[in-house]
Design a protein around this motif. Structure first.
Motif, PDB file in Angstrom:
ATOM      1  N   LEU A  57       0.838  -1.193   0.000  1.00  0.00           N
ATOM      2  CA  LEU A  57       0.000   0.000   0.000  1.00  0.00           C
ATOM      3  C   LEU A  57       0.873   1.242   0.000  1.00  0.00           C
ATOM      4  O   LEU A  57       2.059   1.189   0.355  1.00  0.00           O
ATOM      5  N   ALA A  58       0.266   2.358  -0.357  1.00  0.00           N
ATOM      6  CA  ALA A  58       0.912   3.654  -0.210  1.00  0.00           C
ATOM      7  C   ALA A  58       0.476   4.242   1.126  1.00  0.00           C
ATOM      8  O   ALA A  58      -0.695   4.174   1.493  1.00  0.00           O
ATOM      9  N   GLY A  59       1.413   4.784   1.873  1.00  0.00           N
ATOM     10  CA  GLY A  59       1.088   5.378   3.164  1.00  0.00           C
ATOM     11  C   GLY A  59       2.006   6.531   3.482  1.00  0.00           C
ATOM     12  O   GLY A  59       3.080   6.684   2.884  1.00  0.00           O
ATOM     13  N   LEU A  60       1.593   7.361   4.424  1.00  0.00           N
ATOM     14  CA  LEU A  60       2.435   8.466   4.865  1.00  0.00           C
ATOM     15  C   LEU A  60       3.570   7.944   5.727  1.00  0.00           C
ATOM     16  O   LEU A  60       3.374   7.082   6.582  1.00  0.00           O
ATOM     17  N   PHE A  61       4.755   8.477   5.516  1.00  0.00           N
ATOM     18  CA  PHE A  61       5.906   8.160   6.346  1.00  0.00           C
ATOM     19  C   PHE A  61       5.767   8.978   7.628  1.00  0.00           C
ATOM     20  O   PHE A  61       6.076  10.158   7.669  1.00  0.00           O
ATOM     21  N   GLY A  62       5.270   8.340   8.684  1.00  0.00           N
ATOM     22  CA  GLY A  62       4.927   8.997   9.938  1.00  0.00           C
ATOM     23  C   GLY A  62       3.552   8.524  10.360  1.00  0.00           C
ATOM     24  O   GLY A  62       2.566   8.778   9.667  1.00  0.00           O
ATOM     25  N   LEU A  63       3.464   7.815  11.473  1.00  0.00           N
ATOM     26  CA  LEU A  63       2.215   7.157  11.876  1.00  0.00           C
ATOM     27  C   LEU A  63       1.158   8.160  12.337  1.00  0.00           C
ATOM     28  O   LEU A  63       1.443   9.074  13.096  1.00  0.00           O
ATOM     29  N   LEU A  64      -0.072   7.943  11.882  1.00  0.00           N
ATOM     30  CA  LEU A  64      -1.211   8.767  12.287  1.00  0.00           C
ATOM     31  C   LEU A  64      -2.166   7.914  13.116  1.00  0.00           C
ATOM     32  O   LEU A  64      -2.917   7.110  12.570  1.00  0.00           O
ATOM     33  N   PRO A  65      -2.172   8.067  14.449  1.00  0.00           N
ATOM     34  CA  PRO A  65      -3.134   7.340  15.283  1.00  0.00           C
ATOM     35  C   PRO A  65      -4.539   7.875  15.032  1.00  0.00           C
ATOM     36  O   PRO A  65      -4.710   8.946  14.440  1.00  0.00           O
ATOM     37  N   PHE A  66      -5.545   7.158  15.510  1.00  0.00           N
ATOM     38  CA  PHE A  66      -6.932   7.536  15.220  1.00  0.00           C
ATOM     39  C   PHE A  66      -7.262   8.930  15.715  1.00  0.00           C
ATOM     40  O   PHE A  66      -8.134   9.603  15.173  1.00  0.00           O
ATOM     41  N   TRP A  67      -6.564   9.400  16.755  1.00  0.00           N
ATOM     42  CA  TRP A  67      -6.905  10.684  17.360  1.00  0.00           C
ATOM     43  C   TRP A  67      -6.183  11.869  16.723  1.00  0.00           C
ATOM     44  O   TRP A  67      -6.372  13.024  17.140  1.00  0.00           O
ATOM     45  N   ALA A  68      -5.342  11.623  15.719  1.00  0.00           N
ATOM     46  CA  ALA A  68      -4.619  12.723  15.066  1.00  0.00           C
ATOM     47  C   ALA A  68      -5.598  13.734  14.465  1.00  0.00           C
ATOM     48  O   ALA A  68      -6.593  13.356  13.843  1.00  0.00           O
ATOM     49  N   LEU A  73       1.004  15.530  12.086  1.00  0.00           N
ATOM     50  CA  LEU A  73       1.618  14.719  13.141  1.00  0.00           C
ATOM     51  C   LEU A  73       2.668  13.773  12.578  1.00  0.00           C
ATOM     52  O   LEU A  73       3.616  13.398  13.273  1.00  0.00           O
ATOM     53  N   ALA A  74       2.533  13.386  11.311  1.00  0.00           N
ATOM     54  CA  ALA A  74       3.472  12.453  10.692  1.00  0.00           C
ATOM     55  C   ALA A  74       4.912  12.964  10.739  1.00  0.00           C
ATOM     56  O   ALA A  74       5.862  12.167  10.714  1.00  0.00           O
ATOM     57  N   ARG A  75       5.085  14.268  10.830  1.00  0.00           N
ATOM     58  CA  ARG A  75       6.431  14.834  10.886  1.00  0.00           C
ATOM     59  C   ARG A  75       7.161  14.502  12.177  1.00  0.00           C
ATOM     60  O   ARG A  75       8.370  14.689  12.282  1.00  0.00           O
ATOM     61  N   ARG A  76       6.412  13.988  13.178  1.00  0.00           N
ATOM     62  CA  ARG A  76       7.022  13.679  14.471  1.00  0.00           C
ATOM     63  C   ARG A  76       6.910  12.192  14.841  1.00  0.00           C
ATOM     64  O   ARG A  76       7.404  11.795  15.906  1.00  0.00           O
ATOM     65  N   THR A  77       6.266  11.391  14.004  1.00  0.00           N
ATOM     66  CA  THR A  77       6.024   9.990  14.354  1.00  0.00           C
ATOM     67  C   THR A  77       6.593   9.020  13.321  1.00  0.00           C
ATOM     68  O   THR A  77       6.086   7.921  13.152  1.00  0.00           O
ATOM     69  N   PHE A  78       7.663   9.425  12.646  1.00  0.00           N
ATOM     70  CA  PHE A  78       8.231   8.577  11.595  1.00  0.00           C
ATOM     71  C   PHE A  78       9.105   7.464  12.157  1.00  0.00           C
ATOM     72  O   PHE A  78       9.404   6.491  11.467  1.00  0.00           O
ATOM     73  N   ASN A  79       9.582   7.615  13.406  1.00  0.00           N
ATOM     74  CA  ASN A  79      10.348   6.568  14.082  1.00  0.00           C
ATOM     75  C   ASN A  79       9.708   6.254  15.418  1.00  0.00           C
ATOM     76  O   ASN A  79       9.187   7.156  16.090  1.00  0.00           O
ATOM     77  N   ALA A  80       9.744   4.978  15.822  1.00  0.00           N
ATOM     78  CA  ALA A  80       9.205   4.549  17.113  1.00  0.00           C
ATOM     79  C   ALA A  80      10.292   3.794  17.862  1.00  0.00           C
ATOM     80  O   ALA A  80      10.849   2.816  17.352  1.00  0.00           O
ATOM     81  N   ARG A  81      10.615   4.260  19.051  1.00  0.00           N
ATOM     82  CA  ARG A  81      11.619   3.603  19.885  1.00  0.00           C
ATOM     83  C   ARG A  81      11.058   2.285  20.423  1.00  0.00           C
ATOM     84  O   ARG A  81       9.964   2.264  20.990  1.00  0.00           O
ATOM     85  N   THR A  82      11.793   1.211  20.271  1.00  0.00           N
ATOM     86  CA  THR A  82      11.308  -0.082  20.744  1.00  0.00           C
ATOM     87  C   THR A  82      11.157  -0.111  22.262  1.00  0.00           C
ATOM     88  O   THR A  82      10.335  -0.856  22.794  1.00  0.00           O
ATOM     89  N   VAL A  85       7.635   1.973  22.655  1.00  0.00           N
ATOM     90  CA  VAL A  85       6.563   1.893  21.659  1.00  0.00           C
ATOM     91  C   VAL A  85       5.248   1.385  22.248  1.00  0.00           C
ATOM     92  O   VAL A  85       4.161   1.787  21.816  1.00  0.00           O
ATOM     93  N   ALA A  86       5.317   0.515  23.240  1.00  0.00           N
ATOM     94  CA  ALA A  86       4.099  -0.057  23.811  1.00  0.00           C
ATOM     95  C   ALA A  86       3.329   0.939  24.671  1.00  0.00           C
ATOM     96  O   ALA A  86       2.127   0.741  24.909  1.00  0.00           O
ATOM     97  N   GLU A  87       3.990   2.007  25.119  1.00  0.00           N
ATOM     98  CA  GLU A  87       3.339   2.985  25.990  1.00  0.00           C
ATOM     99  C   GLU A  87       3.011   4.309  25.308  1.00  0.00           C
ATOM    100  O   GLU A  87       2.093   5.019  25.743  1.00  0.00           O
ATOM    101  N   LYS A  88       3.740   4.689  24.281  1.00  0.00           N
ATOM    102  CA  LYS A  88       3.541   5.991  23.650  1.00  0.00           C
ATOM    103  C   LYS A  88       2.155   6.069  23.001  1.00  0.00           C
ATOM    104  O   LYS A  88       1.763   5.168  22.242  1.00  0.00           O
ATOM    105  N   PRO A  89       1.391   7.132  23.270  1.00  0.00           N
ATOM    106  CA  PRO A  89       0.036   7.252  22.709  1.00  0.00           C
ATOM    107  C   PRO A  89      -0.005   7.135  21.185  1.00  0.00           C
ATOM    108  O   PRO A  89      -0.955   6.574  20.642  1.00  0.00           O
ATOM    109  N   SER A  90       1.016   7.624  20.503  1.00  0.00           N
ATOM    110  CA  SER A  90       1.004   7.589  19.041  1.00  0.00           C
ATOM    111  C   SER A  90       1.100   6.176  18.479  1.00  0.00           C
ATOM    112  O   SER A  90       0.612   5.904  17.386  1.00  0.00           O
TER     113      SER A  90
END
Length: 219
Positions: A57-68, A73-82, A85-90
């Motif tokens: 699929l095509a997608g934005l580089f930067g995760l958009l959670p349902f509440w975005a 917001l994608a400009r700040r969520t392109f990487n997730a620290r392992t 990651v389980a606790e961060k709201p994004s």
């Protein structure tokens, strides 16, 4: 940490994975740009059988959670620290639901500060094959009803990695994206949430190569 990378062409994707997105994507990727990602097939036929085990699929580089509120917001969520990651709201919903994906890349870029100046450095696999970067995907619906897919790259500490410890500022923690060995691609896509951490490892330095990007000339 990776904020810039090269995505493969549709032909390269088909050769490596057998699938390519129908929507247009960029090949030079920055946060907020549209790139390809691969996940387990979500579409099933009446008998419950997937038409293909995977889909692109095509997608934005930067995760958009349902509440975005918007795609910025994608400009700040392109990487997730392992580590978080389980606790961060994004990211926590995508992590909990094991929304695993593979982000194909021909190369990533990191800044080399050892000279005192940031020198963009291209990092790729020694064997020339595509990188399959472990990520999470999400489905977001805008206020106008538009469905937008997005993804983030998972990262691990690289302070002791023989290659990746050379990048970013000396005062910054060294990070690297999780590059999956070819043989575990399908396992990663199908893994339940409780098994996710087992895949998040450093990629061997001897299988990577780095070259400084030539400075652009002024016209």
């Amino acid at each position: 940490m990776c904020s810039r990378y090269e995505a493969p062409t549709p032909n390269q994707l088909i050769t490596a994975f057998g699938v390519a997105p129908e929507q247009p994507v960029e090949t030079a990727l920055w946060p907020g740009y549209a790139g390809p990602f691969i996940r387990t097939a979500q579409d099933v036929d009446p008998e419950g059988e997937a038409r293909s085990p995977i889909e692109a699929l095509a997608g934005l580089f930067g995760l958009l959670p349902f509440w975005a509120k918007d795609t910025k917001l994608a400009r700040r969520t392109f990487n997730a620290r392992t580590e978080t990651v389980a606790e961060k709201p994004s990211f926590r919903a995508a992590w909990k639901n094991a929304q695993h994906c593979i982000i194909p890349a021909t190369a990533i870029y990191e800044p080399d500060w050892r000279s005192g100046k940031a020198i963009p450095t291209r990092i790729s696999r020694v064997d020339g094959e595509l990188m399959g970067i472990a990520g999470l995907w999400e489905r977001w619906v805008s206020a106008t009803g538009e469905v937008v897919h997005s993804y983030t790259m998972l990262t691990v500490n690289a302070d002791e990695h023989p290659l990746m410890r050379n990048y970013h500022k000396a005062t910054d923690e060294k990070r690297m994206v999780v590059i999956l060995p070819n043989g575990v691609h399908q396992d990663w896509l199908r893994a339940p949430a409780e098994q996710s951490m087992a895949f998040l490892r450093q990629y061997p330095a001897e299988r990577l190569q780095a070259s400084a990007e030539a400075p652009s000339r002024k016209p």
